[in-house]
Design a protein around this motif. Structure first.
Motif, PDB file in Angstrom:
ATOM      1  N   PRO A 151     -10.378  -2.630   5.634  1.00  0.00           N
ATOM      2  CA  PRO A 151      -9.085  -2.344   4.755  1.00  0.00           C
ATOM      3  C   PRO A 151      -9.249  -1.182   3.683  1.00  0.00           C
ATOM      4  N   ASP A 152      -8.149  -0.676   3.412  1.00  0.00           N
ATOM      5  CA  ASP A 152      -8.233   0.409   2.288  1.00  0.00           C
ATOM      6  C   ASP A 152      -9.107   0.133   1.172  1.00  0.00           C
ATOM      7  N   TRP A 153      -9.077  -1.049   0.666  1.00  0.00           N
ATOM      8  CA  TRP A 153      -9.779  -1.320  -0.798  1.00  0.00           C
ATOM      9  C   TRP A 153     -11.284  -1.355  -0.255  1.00  0.00           C
ATOM     10  N   THR A 196      -7.643  12.648   5.964  1.00  0.00           N
ATOM     11  CA  THR A 196      -7.730  12.735   4.508  1.00  0.00           C
ATOM     12  C   THR A 196      -8.280  14.105   4.177  1.00  0.00           C
ATOM     13  N   THR A 238       0.470   6.454   3.995  1.00  0.00           N
ATOM     14  CA  THR A 238      -0.493   7.601   4.152  1.00  0.00           C
ATOM     15  C   THR A 238      -0.096   8.490   5.514  1.00  0.00           C
ATOM     16  N   LEU A 275      -2.736  -2.833   9.318  1.00  0.00           N
ATOM     17  CA  LEU A 275      -2.530  -1.584   8.538  1.00  0.00           C
ATOM     18  C   LEU A 275      -1.305  -1.131   9.267  1.00  0.00           C
ATOM     19  N   ARG A 314       0.791  -1.177   0.213  1.00  0.00           N
ATOM     20  CA  ARG A 314       0.175   0.061  -0.120  1.00  0.00           C
ATOM     21  C   ARG A 314       0.948   1.218  -0.198  1.00  0.00           C
ATOM     22  N   GLU A 352     -12.905   0.713   2.013  1.00  0.00           N
ATOM     23  CA  GLU A 352     -13.365   1.974   2.687  1.00  0.00           C
ATOM     24  C   GLU A 352     -14.615   2.502   2.819  1.00  0.00           C
ATOM     25  N   ARG A 374     -11.065   5.855   9.886  1.00  0.00           N
ATOM     26  CA  ARG A 374     -10.860   5.672   8.327  1.00  0.00           C
ATOM     27  C   ARG A 374     -10.293   4.364   8.054  1.00  0.00           C
ATOM     28  N   HIS A 375      -9.929   3.131   9.015  1.00  0.00           N
ATOM     29  CA  HIS A 375      -9.406   2.240   8.793  1.00  0.00           C
ATOM     30  C   HIS A 375     -10.189   0.944   9.213  1.00  0.00           C
TER      31      HIS A 375
END
Length: 514
Positions: free
Chosen positions: A227-229, A260, A158, A182, A155, A231, A223-224
């Motif tokens: 997982p990122d994909w 973000t 961030t 993460l 990833r 969101e 935000r997590h």
């Protein structure tokens, strides 16, 4: 200069909701704040012993960084969601803290770390025994083939996670799947597609709200949760979480860490009442040092607030200078006292719910790595300081670099007393103390002045910040905007109205007109 505002805190009563007029919140790293028993570690009884200090400063809520049992000094990897870290005290100590805080009109917000657990948590220990273990599906697992097919083996770094390789193998495990973590291998992410995980986390949240009595939560890594994909699934989760907490404690406060841009923060306001404004934090750091608004802060905030309001008109913008994950504002501004006072001026007059990171009010210093921005609070010079934590030897905030609180309290011109005057003025003013007040552009254009209007109901104030050293005359436009206005706050003491309705704003000064 407003001299009489320090006589009353004007804090909300315990019956008031934590939205709206809630005053100023204060973030505490318990380990570093106050040691009550001489073991060198800050503790809950230490926080309780300083509640009068916080009330006197004007604080209306405290956010405690994690206090659950954990193998790490920072405690962001929890091993028991129902316990208190033994070095911090007991559950009875925490209940006493809450009771004493409430008696002083101070709310208590708990850092609730539910994105992940510690790998030492009994759930994860069980999960690693076999794929058939009931707890295995409490975490996120994938085969290398699945990871590759989704192209998620790595990833991008961030702002909130430096981890590039989030998949980890369990040494000696009877299966080849990897678990997703993460932040680092010691913090495996929970699987919120599993109803049992949701139920257990909701149960824990309700325990702290109802059986212990906290007033709300700061939600780490909001935000997590997925997982990122995945969101977008986070938004639905936080809506459900909000409903569950509200069902047992109406008005329970929630503030999310969502680092973000505004368009991606906005959906989180569907479930969370507040979210931290990291963009504003970074912009403030920039303009204070440069002594001019190079970031276009008011247009940025007007845009962001419009985006947030489309999702939730009652959104609360949680604003701060820095927090426990950022180099301290004292070091960012090189300890410049004038710049630090300007920072306080901005934080405590801009719209939103301000957060002070412990020690900011005395100018504590610190730069990454994280341990150096979480150093012990300086209550007094070391030889007299029985409450100073010794959890680590300070590199940045020492008696030689930062004037301890006791000495600053005796100095009317100190940073501490500047914060105190500002906080009390904010608490006393129905527009400035309204988290939900509206921001408006002022029409004033000046290269070293940041100007804006805040409106609450039928009342409004015009706020002028001189970011530079030299005093300047500000033309209020349109002209009629100056008519009938008077100066209600002057942080330097030499501001004045001049002919034509203009205002003379001292260097590094903040002037509020009503």
């Amino acid at each position: 200069m407003v001299a009489d505002v320090a006589t009353s805190t004007n804090l909300p009563t315990s019956s008031q909701a934590i939205t709206g007029h809630t005053g100023v919140h204060y973030e505490i790293f318990v380990r570093a704040f106050c040691d009550s028993n001489g073991d060198g570690i800050g503790d809950l009884n230490g926080v309780t012993s300083k509640l009068d200090y916080l009330r006197d400063l004007g604080v209306s809520a405290i956010w405690l960084m994690p206090i659950n049992p954990s193998p790490s000094y920072h405690m962001y990897d929890v091993t028991d969601y129902y316990g208190i870290a033994s070095e911090y005290g007991t559950l009875d100590d925490f209940r006493r803290l809450i009771r004493e805080a409430h008696q002083r009109g101070i709310k208590v917000i708990l850092d609730f770390v539910i994105n992940h657990t510690s790998r030492q948590h009994p759930w994860f220990v069980e999960a690693c025994k076999s794929k058939d273990n009931p707890y295995h599906d409490w975490y996120v697992w994938m085969s290398q083939q699945e990871i590759n097919s989704l192209n998620i083996a790595t990833r991008e770094i961030t702002a909130d996670s430096q981890e590039r390789n989030p998949w980890h193998r369990v040494p000696g495990a009877p299966f080849s799947e990897k678990y997703y973590a993460l932040f680092w291998s010691g913090m495996p992410d929970l699987n919120y597609d599993n109803p049992a995980v949701r139920a257990e986390i909701y149960k824990a949240g309700k325990f702290w709200l109802t059986e212990v009595g906290v007033d709300g939560f700061r939600l780490d890594a909001a935000r997590h949760i997925y997982p990122d994909w995945e969101e977008p699934k986070n938004h639905q989760f936080w809506e459900e979480f909000g409903r569950e907490m509200e069902s047992v404690k109406p008005g329970a406060y929630t503030v999310g860490e969502v680092w973000t841009r505004a368009e991606r923060i906005a959906p989180y306001f569907r479930g969370l009442k507040a979210n931290f404004n990291f963009d504003l934090s970074l912009a403030l750091q920039e303009i204070i040092g440069k002594e001019r608004d190079t970031a276009g802060i008011i247009p940025m905030l007007l845009h962001n607030h419009t985006v947030f309001a489309q999702v939730n008109p009652q959104f609360i913008d949680a604003i701060m200078l820095t927090n426990h994950d950022q180099s301290r504002i004292g070091s960012v501004l090189n300890g410049n006292l004038s710049h630090l006072k300007v920072a306080a001026n901005l934080l405590l007059t801009l719209p939103g719910n301000p957060y002070i990171y412990y020690g900011e009010e005395i100018g504590m210093l610190g730069a990454k790595p994280d341990e150096n921005i979480r150093e012990p609070f300086l209550w007094d010079v070391r030889k007299n300081d029985k409450n100073r934590s010794r959890w680590r030897r300070a590199t940045y905030s020492t008696d030689a670099t930062v004037t301890p609180l006791a000495q600053q309290q005796a100095d009317p011109q100190s940073l501490y007393n500047h914060y105190k005057r500002l906080i009390h003025f904010r608490n006393s003013h129905p527009v400035l103390n309204d988290n939900l007040s509206q921001l408006e552009a002022s029409g004033i254009q000046h290269k070293t002045v940041l100007a804006f209007v805040r409106r609450s109901g039928q009342r409004s104030v015009l706020v002028l910040h001189n970011l530079a050293k030299r005093g300047t005359e500000v033309l209020i436009y349109p002209q009629e905007a100056a008519e009938g206005r008077k100066i209600v706050l002057d942080t330097i003491g030499s501001a004045r109205m001049v002919k034509g309705g203009n205002v003379r704003v001292p260097g590094y000064g903040c002037v509020v007109l009503e």
